[in-house]
Design a protein around this motif. Structure first.
Motif, PDB file in Angstrom:
ATOM      1  N   GLN A 169     -51.466 -79.887   7.817  1.00 43.89           N
ATOM      2  CA  GLN A 169     -51.974 -79.919   9.185  1.00 43.89           C
ATOM      3  C   GLN A 169     -53.039 -81.000   9.321  1.00 43.89           C
ATOM      4  N   ARG A 170     -53.890 -81.135   8.330  1.00 46.42           N
ATOM      5  CA  ARG A 170     -54.927 -82.170   8.345  1.00 46.42           C
ATOM      6  C   ARG A 170     -54.287 -83.565   8.356  1.00 46.42           C
ATOM      7  N   GLU A 171     -53.248 -83.737   7.534  1.00 49.47           N
ATOM      8  CA  GLU A 171     -52.548 -85.023   7.485  1.00 49.47           C
ATOM      9  C   GLU A 171     -51.915 -85.340   8.844  1.00 49.47           C
ATOM     10  N   ALA A 172     -51.311 -84.345   9.470  1.00 45.04           N
ATOM     11  CA  ALA A 172     -50.685 -84.551  10.775  1.00 45.04           C
ATOM     12  C   ALA A 172     -51.726 -84.970  11.816  1.00 45.04           C
ATOM     13  N   ILE A 173     -52.877 -84.351  11.782  1.00 50.88           N
ATOM     14  CA  ILE A 173     -53.952 -84.698  12.721  1.00 50.88           C
ATOM     15  C   ILE A 173     -54.438 -86.118  12.460  1.00 50.88           C
ATOM     16  N   ASP A 174     -54.621 -86.469  11.178  1.00 48.48           N
ATOM     17  CA  ASP A 174     -55.071 -87.819  10.830  1.00 48.48           C
ATOM     18  C   ASP A 174     -54.063 -88.875  11.272  1.00 48.48           C
ATOM     19  N   LYS A 225     -51.884 -88.641  13.738  1.00 46.19           N
ATOM     20  CA  LYS A 225     -51.931 -88.741  15.201  1.00 46.19           C
ATOM     21  C   LYS A 225     -53.167 -89.512  15.667  1.00 46.19           C
ATOM     22  N   ASN A 226     -54.309 -89.264  15.025  1.00 45.61           N
ATOM     23  CA  ASN A 226     -55.528 -89.993  15.390  1.00 45.61           C
ATOM     24  C   ASN A 226     -55.383 -91.486  15.121  1.00 45.61           C
ATOM     25  N   GLU A 227     -54.791 -91.831  13.981  1.00 46.02           N
ATOM     26  CA  GLU A 227     -54.575 -93.241  13.661  1.00 46.02           C
ATOM     27  C   GLU A 227     -53.654 -93.888  14.694  1.00 46.02           C
ATOM     28  N   ALA A 228     -52.597 -93.174  15.068  1.00 41.82           N
ATOM     29  CA  ALA A 228     -51.660 -93.694  16.059  1.00 41.82           C
ATOM     30  C   ALA A 228     -52.345 -93.902  17.413  1.00 41.82           C
ATOM     31  N   ASP A 229     -53.152 -92.934  17.833  1.00 39.50           N
ATOM     32  CA  ASP A 229     -53.889 -93.065  19.098  1.00 39.50           C
ATOM     33  C   ASP A 229     -54.822 -94.272  19.073  1.00 39.50           C
ATOM     34  N   SER A 230     -55.521 -94.442  17.974  1.00 42.10           N
ATOM     35  CA  SER A 230     -56.445 -95.575  17.843  1.00 42.10           C
ATOM     36  C   SER A 230     -55.694 -96.900  17.890  1.00 42.10           C
ATOM     37  N   LEU A 231     -54.549 -96.955  17.216  1.00 38.35           N
ATOM     38  CA  LEU A 231     -53.756 -98.182  17.195  1.00 38.35           C
ATOM     39  C   LEU A 231     -53.220 -98.510  18.589  1.00 38.35           C
ATOM     40  N   ILE A 232     -52.776 -97.498  19.302  1.00 39.67           N
ATOM     41  CA  ILE A 232     -52.276 -97.713  20.669  1.00 39.67           C
ATOM     42  C   ILE A 232     -53.405 -98.274  21.535  1.00 39.67           C
ATOM     43  N   TYR A 233     -54.569 -97.654  21.449  1.00 37.78           N
ATOM     44  CA  TYR A 233     -55.710 -98.114  22.255  1.00 37.78           C
ATOM     45  C   TYR A 233     -56.059 -99.563  21.921  1.00 37.78           C
ATOM     46  N   ALA A 234     -56.185 -99.870  20.625  1.00 36.93           N
ATOM     47  CA  ALA A 234     -56.565-101.222  20.201  1.00 36.93           C
ATOM     48  C   ALA A 234     -55.512-102.249  20.619  1.00 36.93           C
ATOM     49  N   ALA A 248     -43.258 -90.758  20.297  1.00 35.24           N
ATOM     50  CA  ALA A 248     -43.292 -90.011  19.038  1.00 35.24           C
ATOM     51  C   ALA A 248     -44.491 -89.052  19.003  1.00 35.24           C
ATOM     52  N   LEU A 249     -45.593 -89.452  19.615  1.00 33.82           N
ATOM     53  CA  LEU A 249     -46.777 -88.593  19.630  1.00 33.82           C
ATOM     54  C   LEU A 249     -46.577 -87.323  20.450  1.00 33.82           C
ATOM     55  N   GLU A 250     -45.608 -87.334  21.346  1.00 41.20           N
ATOM     56  CA  GLU A 250     -45.327 -86.132  22.134  1.00 41.20           C
ATOM     57  C   GLU A 250     -44.750 -85.025  21.260  1.00 41.20           C
ATOM     58  N   GLY A 251     -44.119 -85.407  20.148  1.00 40.38           N
ATOM     59  CA  GLY A 251     -43.557 -84.429  19.222  1.00 40.38           C
ATOM     60  C   GLY A 251     -44.508 -84.171  18.065  1.00 40.38           C
ATOM     61  N   ASN A 252     -44.016 -83.458  17.063  1.00 44.16           N
ATOM     62  CA  ASN A 252     -44.831 -83.115  15.900  1.00 44.16           C
ATOM     63  C   ASN A 252     -44.240 -83.636  14.598  1.00 44.16           C
ATOM     64  N   ASP A 253     -43.350 -84.616  14.670  1.00 38.15           N
ATOM     65  CA  ASP A 253     -42.721 -85.167  13.479  1.00 38.15           C
ATOM     66  C   ASP A 253     -43.641 -86.230  12.872  1.00 38.15           C
ATOM     67  N   THR A 254     -44.394 -85.836  11.853  1.00 40.25           N
ATOM     68  CA  THR A 254     -45.387 -86.720  11.240  1.00 40.25           C
ATOM     69  C   THR A 254     -44.734 -87.969  10.663  1.00 40.25           C
ATOM     70  N   ASP A 255     -43.584 -87.817  10.029  1.00 39.87           N
ATOM     71  CA  ASP A 255     -42.910 -88.979   9.435  1.00 39.87           C
ATOM     72  C   ASP A 255     -42.477 -89.975  10.509  1.00 39.87           C
ATOM     73  N   ASP A 256     -42.002 -89.478  11.637  1.00 43.83           N
ATOM     74  CA  ASP A 256     -41.605 -90.358  12.739  1.00 43.83           C
ATOM     75  C   ASP A 256     -42.825 -91.100  13.294  1.00 43.83           C
ATOM     76  N   ILE A 257     -43.929 -90.380  13.433  1.00 41.69           N
ATOM     77  CA  ILE A 257     -45.156 -91.009  13.935  1.00 41.69           C
ATOM     78  C   ILE A 257     -45.625 -92.093  12.974  1.00 41.69           C
ATOM     79  N   LYS A 258     -45.558 -91.808  11.665  1.00 37.73           N
ATOM     80  CA  LYS A 258     -45.951 -92.813  10.662  1.00 37.73           C
ATOM     81  C   LYS A 258     -45.077 -94.061  10.774  1.00 37.73           C
ATOM     82  N   ALA A 259     -43.776 -93.859  10.903  1.00 40.39           N
ATOM     83  CA  ALA A 259     -42.848 -94.988  10.990  1.00 40.39           C
ATOM     84  C   ALA A 259     -43.114 -95.827  12.236  1.00 40.39           C
ATOM     85  N   LYS A 260     -43.318 -95.150  13.367  1.00 43.22           N
ATOM     86  CA  LYS A 260     -43.576 -95.870  14.622  1.00 43.22           C
ATOM     87  C   LYS A 260     -44.941 -96.583  14.577  1.00 43.22           C
ATOM     88  N   THR A 261     -45.909 -95.976  13.885  1.00 40.16           N
ATOM     89  CA  THR A 261     -47.221 -96.601  13.730  1.00 40.16           C
ATOM     90  C   THR A 261     -47.084 -97.898  12.933  1.00 40.16           C
TER      91      THR A 261
END
Length: 164
Positions: free
Chosen positions: A39-44, A46-55, A85-98
């Protein structure tokens, strides 16, 4: 103490938990440690993805005019895919898209550095031409430079050499 009376203080736990209950809680915490870690990894992630989108969106807003149309479209598509991808909970998909967005957004920096390098080379050539013109102007004895201060020549300086 000075009175000769003895004092004793005893501190005991007032939580009301028995040793068996404490042991059970420790085992539950150990059993859930892996789930907590995921759960901690999933949150981290998502936070990284949000930061990257913003930047990336900020960079596109500030520097988007310096990026070629095809690269700009690729970056915008990668941002949209990561948001989806952030709308879902697939951590691997979020990592790949990031990672895909990181790779696409490198184009922004690449284009900016190319343009700065070209501008720097042009400015360097112009600066060298101005320096040459300034040197020839001073060689002719032109003391009316921009600051109005006559720097003089190195042979006009008095100096002493001291050996210690």
């Amino acid at each position: 103490m000075g009175t000769g009376k003895e004092q004793h203080i005893q501190i005991t736990s007032s939580s009301g938990l028995s040793d068996a209950e404490i042991e059970r809680m420790v085992k539950d915490a150990e059993a859930n440690a892996e789930a907590d870690k995921k759960q901690r990894e999933a949150i981290d992630v998502k936070n990284e993805a949000d930061s990257l989108i913003y930047a990336t969106e900020k960079s596109m807003k500030d520097l988007g005019d310096k990026v070629a149309g095809a690269d700009k479209q690729q970056i915008e598509d990668a941002v949209a895919a990561l948001k989806k991808a952030l709308e879902g909970n697939d951590t691997d998909d979020i990592k790949a898209k990031t990672e895909a967005l990181k790779n696409a957004s490198y184009k922004i920096a690449e284009e900016v550095y190319k343009q700065q390098g070209a501008q720097g080379a042009a400015a360097g050539a112009e600066g060298a031409a101005n320096a040459d013109a300034g040197a020839s102007g001073n060689a002719e004895g032109d003391s009316a430079n921009k600051s109005g201060f006559d720097k003089g020549k190195a042979d006009d300086v008095d100096y002493e050499v001291h050996d210690n």
